[in-house]
Design a protein around this motif. Sequence first.
Motif, short mmCIF file in Angstrom:
data_model
loop_
_atom_site.label_atom_id
_atom_site.label_comp_id
_atom_site.label_asym_id
_atom_site.label_seq_id
_atom_site.Cartn_x
_atom_site.Cartn_y
_atom_site.Cartn_z
N GLY A 1 3.56 1.82 2.13
CA GLY A 1 4.10 2.13 3.45
C GLY A 1 5.23 1.20 3.82
N ASN B 1 -4.52 8.42 12.13
CA ASN B 1 -5.07 8.46 10.77
C ASN B 1 -4.95 9.85 10.17
N ASN B 2 -4.83 9.90 8.84
CA ASN B 2 -4.89 11.15 8.10
C ASN B 2 -5.78 10.90 6.89
N ASN C 1 -1.32 2.71 4.04
CA ASN C 1 -2.43 3.42 3.41
C ASN C 1 -3.57 2.44 3.28
N GLN C 2 -4.72 2.80 3.84
CA GLN C 2 -5.86 1.88 3.73
C GLN C 2 -6.30 1.80 2.27
N LYS D 1 3.60 2.06 8.87
CA LYS D 1 2.98 3.16 8.14
C LYS D 1 2.29 2.51 6.95
N ARG E 1 -8.21 8.45 0.43
CA ARG E 1 -7.06 7.86 1.13
C ARG E 1 -7.15 8.10 2.63
N ASN E 2 -6.50 7.21 3.36
CA ASN E 2 -6.30 7.33 4.79
C ASN E 2 -4.91 6.78 5.08
N LYS E 3 -3.98 7.70 5.33
CA LYS E 3 -2.62 7.30 5.69
C LYS E 3 -2.58 7.08 7.19
N HIS F 1 -8.39 11.89 3.73
CA HIS F 1 -8.42 12.89 2.66
C HIS F 1 -9.74 12.80 1.90
N THR G 1 0.82 -1.22 0.00
CA THR G 1 0.00 0.00 0.00
C THR G 1 0.85 1.27 0.00
N GLU H 1 -8.08 17.56 4.46
CA GLU H 1 -7.49 16.47 5.24
C GLU H 1 -7.72 16.72 6.71
#
Length: 189
Positions: free
Chosen positions: A47, A115-116, A69-70, A67, A81-83, A118, A45, A125
């Motif tokens: 990370g 989580n981050n 990314n879903q 780290k 995205r969700n980092k 977008h 993903t 974000e």
Amino acid sequence: MKRIILIALTTIVFCSASYSQVIEPDSSKSTLSIGTEIDLLPFATGGYYGSVVLGYKNFRLRPIYSKANQPGFVLPEGFDRNKMDVYAILFDYFFNNEKTLKGWWVGVGFEYWKNNAHDKEDKSEKTFSTQIFTVGCGYVWYLTEYIYINPWCAGHLTIGGDTNVKVGSRNYKSRLFLPEVSLKVGIVL
């Protein structure tokens, strides 16, 4: 690319150190073990993943940092995205009667996900955190005396944190339960 090279070099160093030691026949069945694992899903993903593996008899402790990314198919509608930065501590139990941590295992643990998310339309974000209870199982299969693969699956249950967050014009609602399947590669000294 730098991460992949760093992991490859770390693997080579661990393997070299393992093979350079003289091991007496009975000492290879020690009740105490230490090693490391990498998980292929975070790499897939975009990370990375790393953990220390500490084993004693049939028990294993794994502090983890990852780290990831879903994938889009698990994100709420409207988000692209969700980092995540994931910090975890997991405890595993192996069902074999040997002193080596191999075969079937089950585990539980707690994770902290930073989580981050977008929003794909208005490009906003938001950073937020969730606390997760995890239950998993897998099978450790040794390829050599020191290197193994570990196919596994887990279920992540959200138990706290920011579970419904306003991101731009929409709400990011964390899933209550999220399944996961992957493959780890490990080295034990």
